[in-house]
Design a protein around this motif. Sequence first.
Motif, PDB file in Angstrom:
ATOM      1  N   ASP A   1       1.288  -1.587   0.051  1.00  0.00           N
ATOM      2  CA  ASP A   1       0.111  -0.105  -0.252  1.00  0.00           C
ATOM      3  C   ASP A   1       0.996   1.138   0.045  1.00  0.00           C
ATOM      4  OD1 ASP A   1       0.440  -0.374   2.694  1.00  0.00           O
ATOM      5  OD2 ASP A   1      -1.125   0.148   3.365  1.00  0.00           O
ATOM      6  N   ASN A   2       2.060   1.368   0.410  1.00  0.00           N
ATOM      7  CA  ASN A   2       2.778   2.164   0.140  1.00  0.00           C
ATOM      8  C   ASN A   2       4.424   2.446   0.119  1.00  0.00           C
ATOM      9  OD1 ASN A   2       3.974   2.573   2.971  1.00  0.00           O
ATOM     10  ND2 ASN A   2       2.167   2.968   3.758  1.00  0.00           N
ATOM     11  N   VAL A   3       5.331   2.053  -0.633  1.00  0.00           N
ATOM     12  CA  VAL A   3       6.515   2.467  -0.456  1.00  0.00           C
ATOM     13  C   VAL A   3       7.666   3.954   0.518  1.00  0.00           C
ATOM     14  CG1 VAL A   3       8.838   1.792  -1.972  1.00  0.00           C
ATOM     15  CG2 VAL A   3       6.756   1.068  -2.169  1.00  0.00           C
ATOM     16  N   ILE A   4       7.814   3.884   0.834  1.00  0.00           N
ATOM     17  CA  ILE A   4       9.019   5.182   1.097  1.00  0.00           C
ATOM     18  C   ILE A   4      10.641   5.032   1.032  1.00  0.00           C
ATOM     19  CG2 ILE A   4       9.951   6.515   3.505  1.00  0.00           C
ATOM     20  CD1 ILE A   4       7.314   5.816   4.947  1.00  0.00           C
ATOM     21  N   LEU A   5      10.797   6.053   0.223  1.00  0.00           N
ATOM     22  CA  LEU A   5      12.206   6.370   0.034  1.00  0.00           C
ATOM     23  C   LEU A   5      12.523   7.509   0.572  1.00  0.00           C
ATOM     24  CD1 LEU A   5      14.229   4.938  -2.619  1.00  0.00           C
ATOM     25  CD2 LEU A   5      13.729   6.558  -3.887  1.00  0.00           C
ATOM     26  N   GLU A   6      13.770   7.380   1.062  1.00  0.00           N
ATOM     27  CA  GLU A   6      14.437   8.439   1.974  1.00  0.00           C
ATOM     28  C   GLU A   6      16.020   8.585   0.663  1.00  0.00           C
ATOM     29  OE1 GLU A   6      15.174   8.276   5.803  1.00  0.00           O
ATOM     30  OE2 GLU A   6      13.663   7.573   5.860  1.00  0.00           O
ATOM     31  N   VAL A   7      16.085   9.492   0.599  1.00  0.00           N
ATOM     32  CA  VAL A   7      16.949   9.971  -0.154  1.00  0.00           C
ATOM     33  C   VAL A   7      17.612  10.963   0.460  1.00  0.00           C
ATOM     34  CG1 VAL A   7      17.732  11.236  -2.709  1.00  0.00           C
ATOM     35  CG2 VAL A   7      15.953   9.465  -2.644  1.00  0.00           C
ATOM     36  N   PRO A   8      18.857  10.755   1.092  1.00  0.00           N
ATOM     37  CA  PRO A   8      19.410  11.966   2.060  1.00  0.00           C
ATOM     38  C   PRO A   8      20.605  13.385   1.008  1.00  0.00           C
ATOM     39  CG  PRO A   8      20.826  10.262   1.647  1.00  0.00           C
ATOM     40  CD  PRO A   8      19.931   9.531   1.287  1.00  0.00           C
ATOM     41  N   TYR A   9      20.487  13.884   1.377  1.00  0.00           N
ATOM     42  CA  TYR A   9      21.174  14.881   0.977  1.00  0.00           C
ATOM     43  C   TYR A   9      21.897  15.343   1.459  1.00  0.00           C
ATOM     44  CZ  TYR A   9      17.430  15.100  -3.105  1.00  0.00           C
ATOM     45  OH  TYR A   9      16.604  15.569  -4.305  1.00  0.00           O
ATOM     46  N   PHE A  10      22.921  16.200   1.067  1.00  0.00           N
ATOM     47  CA  PHE A  10      24.319  16.264   1.755  1.00  0.00           C
ATOM     48  C   PHE A  10      23.491  18.561   2.559  1.00  0.00           C
ATOM     49  CE2 PHE A  10      26.761  13.950   0.045  1.00  0.00           C
ATOM     50  CZ  PHE A  10      27.260  13.022   1.623  1.00  0.00           C
ATOM     51  N   THR A  11      23.800  19.319   3.375  1.00  0.00           N
ATOM     52  CA  THR A  11      23.377  20.680   4.013  1.00  0.00           C
ATOM     53  C   THR A  11      25.016  21.258   3.902  1.00  0.00           C
ATOM     54  OG1 THR A  11      23.032  19.818   6.049  1.00  0.00           O
ATOM     55  CG2 THR A  11      20.864  19.687   4.245  1.00  0.00           C
ATOM     56  N   ASP A  12      24.639  21.984   3.765  1.00  0.00           N
ATOM     57  CA  ASP A  12      25.594  23.583   4.421  1.00  0.00           C
ATOM     58  C   ASP A  12      25.110  23.623   5.981  1.00  0.00           C
ATOM     59  OD1 ASP A  12      27.373  25.451   4.549  1.00  0.00           O
ATOM     60  OD2 ASP A  12      26.941  26.246   2.415  1.00  0.00           O
ATOM     61  N   ALA A  13      26.431  23.513   6.935  1.00  0.00           N
ATOM     62  CA  ALA A  13      25.496  23.621   8.217  1.00  0.00           C
ATOM     63  C   ALA A  13      25.972  25.254   8.451  1.00  0.00           C
ATOM     64  CB  ALA A  13      26.506  22.873   8.663  1.00  0.00           C
ATOM     65  N   THR A  14      26.506  26.026   6.903  1.00  0.00           N
ATOM     66  CA  THR A  14      26.786  27.678   7.428  1.00  0.00           C
ATOM     67  C   THR A  14      25.499  28.010   6.854  1.00  0.00           C
ATOM     68  OG1 THR A  14      28.477  27.859   5.370  1.00  0.00           O
ATOM     69  CG2 THR A  14      28.917  27.408   7.140  1.00  0.00           C
ATOM     70  N   LYS A  15      25.197  28.082   6.022  1.00  0.00           N
ATOM     71  CA  LYS A  15      23.602  28.752   5.540  1.00  0.00           C
ATOM     72  C   LYS A  15      22.838  28.001   6.760  1.00  0.00           C
ATOM     73  CE  LYS A  15      25.852  29.417   1.427  1.00  0.00           C
ATOM     74  NZ  LYS A  15      25.752  29.121  -0.028  1.00  0.00           N
ATOM     75  N   LEU A  16      22.362  27.803   7.407  1.00  0.00           N
ATOM     76  CA  LEU A  16      21.506  27.046   8.161  1.00  0.00           C
ATOM     77  C   LEU A  16      20.451  28.420   9.121  1.00  0.00           C
ATOM     78  CD1 LEU A  16      18.895  24.762  10.097  1.00  0.00           C
ATOM     79  CD2 LEU A  16      21.310  24.874  11.604  1.00  0.00           C
TER      80      LEU A  16
END
Length: 136
Positions: free
Chosen positions: A56-71
């Motif tokens: 009934d569902n599928v979860i796909l997690e796609v990790p990304y990198f973030t720029d911690a200096t721009k949080l």
Amino acid sequence: MVAYNQKITSVESNNLPVNALGIYDDPAFGKTTANFATQLTLAVVNPTIGSKPVIDNVILEVPYFTDATKLVSKPDGSHVYTLDSIYGDSNAKIKLSVYESGCFMRNLDPIGGLQTQQKYFTDQDSDFNSLKIGNR
């Protein structure tokens, strides 16, 4: 000094720590298309599923990198992250397609007498595309 480009051949792509995803068209070097295939396994061996199971569902997690200096922290406690290693228009929509594969990705290589890990390579895209089942 002499410099030149040399096309590389396929490389082994098993268990990469980071995977590229998408299409990047560089005016000097051309178009690169990056996708991946994966295989899921059940949490337990030989579970009781029933006679007519339905996904009934599928979860796909796609990790990304973030720029911690721009949080950016907002007053409501939420955060705005700036993604790193993303090319192109940051406001563009993406089309992510997920397909069922008819390809069994084995762990052990039968050519090696099932004693070595099966290797998969970056030039096997057509092998997997030809075995897609149904529509995205």
